[in-house]
Design a protein around this motif. Structure first.
Motif, PDB file in Angstrom:
ATOM      1  N   GLU A  48       0.806  -1.224   0.000  1.00 47.54           N
ATOM      2  CA  GLU A  48       0.000   0.000   0.000  1.00 47.54           C
ATOM      3  C   GLU A  48       0.841   1.276   0.000  1.00 47.54           C
ATOM      4  O   GLU A  48       0.379   2.328  -0.423  1.00 47.54           O
ATOM      5  N   ASN A  49       2.087   1.188   0.484  1.00 38.99           N
ATOM      6  CA  ASN A  49       2.924   2.378   0.548  1.00 38.99           C
ATOM      7  C   ASN A  49       3.555   2.733  -0.795  1.00 38.99           C
ATOM      8  O   ASN A  49       4.438   3.587  -0.835  1.00 38.99           O
ATOM      9  N   GLY A  50       3.107   2.115  -1.868  1.00 43.22           N
ATOM     10  CA  GLY A  50       3.469   2.648  -3.169  1.00 43.22           C
ATOM     11  C   GLY A  50       4.343   1.815  -4.059  1.00 43.22           C
ATOM     12  O   GLY A  50       5.199   2.345  -4.772  1.00 43.22           O
ATOM     13  N   ILE A  51       4.131   0.491  -4.076  1.00 38.24           N
ATOM     14  CA  ILE A  51       4.907  -0.361  -4.983  1.00 38.24           C
ATOM     15  C   ILE A  51       4.075  -1.572  -5.411  1.00 38.24           C
ATOM     16  O   ILE A  51       3.346  -2.154  -4.603  1.00 38.24           O
ATOM     17  N   MET A  67      13.249   1.778   1.034  1.00 37.31           N
ATOM     18  CA  MET A  67      12.611   0.676   0.300  1.00 37.31           C
ATOM     19  C   MET A  67      12.001  -0.262   1.328  1.00 37.31           C
ATOM     20  O   MET A  67      12.675  -1.152   1.853  1.00 37.31           O
ATOM     21  N   ILE A  68      10.720  -0.041   1.632  1.00 34.21           N
ATOM     22  CA  ILE A  68      10.055  -0.852   2.659  1.00 34.21           C
ATOM     23  C   ILE A  68       8.680  -1.287   2.164  1.00 34.21           C
ATOM     24  O   ILE A  68       8.166  -0.753   1.177  1.00 34.21           O
ATOM     25  N   PHE A  83       6.808   2.072  -8.890  1.00 30.13           N
ATOM     26  CA  PHE A  83       6.506   2.900  -7.713  1.00 30.13           C
ATOM     27  C   PHE A  83       5.385   3.885  -8.054  1.00 30.13           C
ATOM     28  O   PHE A  83       5.280   4.330  -9.204  1.00 30.13           O
ATOM     29  N   PHE A  84       4.595   4.242  -7.040  1.00 26.49           N
ATOM     30  CA  PHE A  84       3.535   5.250  -7.248  1.00 26.49           C
ATOM     31  C   PHE A  84       3.213   5.875  -5.908  1.00 26.49           C
ATOM     32  O   PHE A  84       3.648   5.391  -4.864  1.00 26.49           O
ATOM     33  N   GLU A  85       2.446   6.987  -5.975  1.00 23.84           N
ATOM     34  CA  GLU A  85       2.116   7.697  -4.736  1.00 23.84           C
ATOM     35  C   GLU A  85       0.820   7.145  -4.127  1.00 23.84           C
ATOM     36  O   GLU A  85       0.161   6.294  -4.720  1.00 23.84           O
ATOM     37  N   HIS A  86       0.493   7.639  -2.944  1.00 26.24           N
ATOM     38  CA  HIS A  86      -0.575   7.024  -2.152  1.00 26.24           C
ATOM     39  C   HIS A  86      -1.957   7.068  -2.788  1.00 26.24           C
ATOM     40  O   HIS A  86      -2.720   6.113  -2.666  1.00 26.24           O
TER      41      HIS A  86
END
Lengths: 213, 221
Positions: A48-51, A67-68, A83-86
């Motif tokens: 959910e944090n963007g990947i 990178m988490i 990668f992307f934003e919320h």
């Protein structure tokens, strides 16, 4: 009764993750499922944090604190990652783009109601995270949990007593004792952990378990 | 046009007591630690903080809470391992908490930045978090009406920036930063590297129009 270990349970659930699936693994024990998906299946994991494309834990010396995953564990990227934003991450979750989500639970009811974000203990602040967004948006919700609480009380209920995460959202429950589908008629047995009987499992389940159809 | 500011102290100087402040980050990733330290040093009090988590340990948001500078926290998940200062303040009744599902938090911020008056989401329908809210059934599915969420300030962490305020990010440190940058009356970006030359427009994630000030802070946590 025969009880699967957490690792055995993750391995059992992993068999039901098909090739080509986009999957979200909830925080905690569900994150272990990816270790057991057969290597010939290409599965892309969303966090959910963007990947999309969460890879294995980094080797020592290659850790990157930025990178988490959603459990805040260090990760790497798998081939095909993005990668992307919320706001985009939750459009992916709410918008029906993920195929399967695997979540932990405090309670599941026979009508598919899920309680996994707050207990009745007022001392602790409630914490919902992304669970409510996942259950309304992902068409297939697998729950992975112990069949009963530490004190032996049932977690598979006629109705949840804890605050709900979502209504009628659970499709299948994987426990250490059995696998159960949620159907319009209630819980239906899919399989028993080797060595268990339906009568044994029913005895520690509040809701009725229907025999396999 | 030049949005560069020389120091973190100058960057947070406009933040006064009682301000609402969005702070980017998820866990310890993408958190503007330099700006938070400057805000703590400034001792602005009675802050409303909007951030996904409530900090962990004695640094960043955890330190802001330990120092008693926050009166209200708006977030989705305040119970991470090590969120001791939030839990203490909460148990003592010293801090107000508004819990918002994470996607609703992101979308309420997006709505504010996009000039929308709210939106209908299925998230939370029929749960405790929808109590008292307007609902609507569309094609048999229940939705909850949610309002936009803006703030006085946004503290943003990015990997690279230029003097126009354009930003690019690194890894999963992007998270809430781009959307928060759109929704505050004054957005301040801390960047690991301030580029002397314009960023490649093809690689800009946050267009500089959303950013008021940019300051370099080279530390990667």
């Amino acid at each position: 009764m025969i009880s699967l270990t957490d690792e055995q349970l993750a391995a059992r659930l992993a068999l039901d993750i098909p090739d080509g699936a986009y999957v979200n693994l909830g925080i905690g024990k569900p994150t272990h499922v990816s270790s057991y998906v057969p290597a010939d299946r290409e599965v892309l994991y969303h966090s959910e944090n963007g990947i999309i494309g969460v890879g294995p834990t980094p080797v020592e010396g290659e850790e990157d604190p930025e990178m988490i995953d959603a459990s805040k564990r260090l990760i790497t990227v798998a081939p095909g990652a993005a990668f992307f934003e919320h706001a985009d991450s939750f459009a992916i979750m709410r918008g029906g783009h993920i195929d399967i989500a695997v979540l932990g639970a405090y309670q599941v009811a026979e009508n598919g109601d899920l309680a996994n974000w707050a207990t009745q203990d007022e001392k602790f602040p409630p914490a919902v995270g992304g669970a409510m967004d996942l259950v309304v948006g992902v068409p297939c919700i697998f729950v992975m949990m112990k069949h009963v609480n530490k004190d032996g009380s049932p977690k598979l209920l006629k109705r949840c007593s804890y605050p709900l995460t979502g209504l009628g959202v659970v499709n299948r429950v994987y426990t250490d004792l059995a696998v159960l589908d949620v159907t319009p008629d209630g819980f239906r047995l899919v399989e028993l952990t080797d060595g268990n009987s339906l009568a044994d499992v029913q005895a520690v389940t509040e809701a009725r378990i229907l025999p396999p159809s | 046009m030049d949005k560069r500011i020389a120091t973190l102290e100058e960057a947070v100087a406009p933040i006064q007591d009682g301000a609402s402040v969005m702070i980017g980050g998820f866990g310890n990733s993408g958190v503007p630690f330099g700006l938070i330290d400057a805000l703590i040093a400034k001792r602005a009090r009675n802050l409303t903080i909007i951030s996904n988590n409530a900090g962990a340990g004695d640094f960043g948001l955890g330190l802001l809470l330990r120092e008693g500078l926050v009166s209200k926290f708006i977030c989705s998940y305040p119970r991470s391992r090590g969120s001791v200062w939030f839990e203490k303040a909460y148990a003592a009744g010293e801090i107000a908490l508004e819990i918002i599902p994470q996607g609703t938090l992101a979308e309420r911020i997006r709505a504010a930045g996009a000039g929308l008056g709210g939106f209908l989401t299925p998230t939370g329908f029929g749960t405790r978090l929808a109590e008292g809210k307007e609902t609507r059934v569309i094609d048999g599915k229940g939705y909850v009406f949610e309002l936009p969420l803006s703030a006085d300030f946004a503290l943003i962490r990015a990997e690279r920036g230029d003097r126009w305020g354009n930003l690019s990010y690194h890894g999963t440190a992007r998270n809430f930063n781009p959307v928060m940058a759109t929704a505050a009356r004054h957005s301040i970006a801390e960047v690991r590297e301030l580029s002397e030359t314009p960023l490649d427009p093809e690689r800009v994630v946050s267009p500089g129009i959303f950013i008021d000030h940019v300051v370099e802070y080279g530390v990667r946590p």
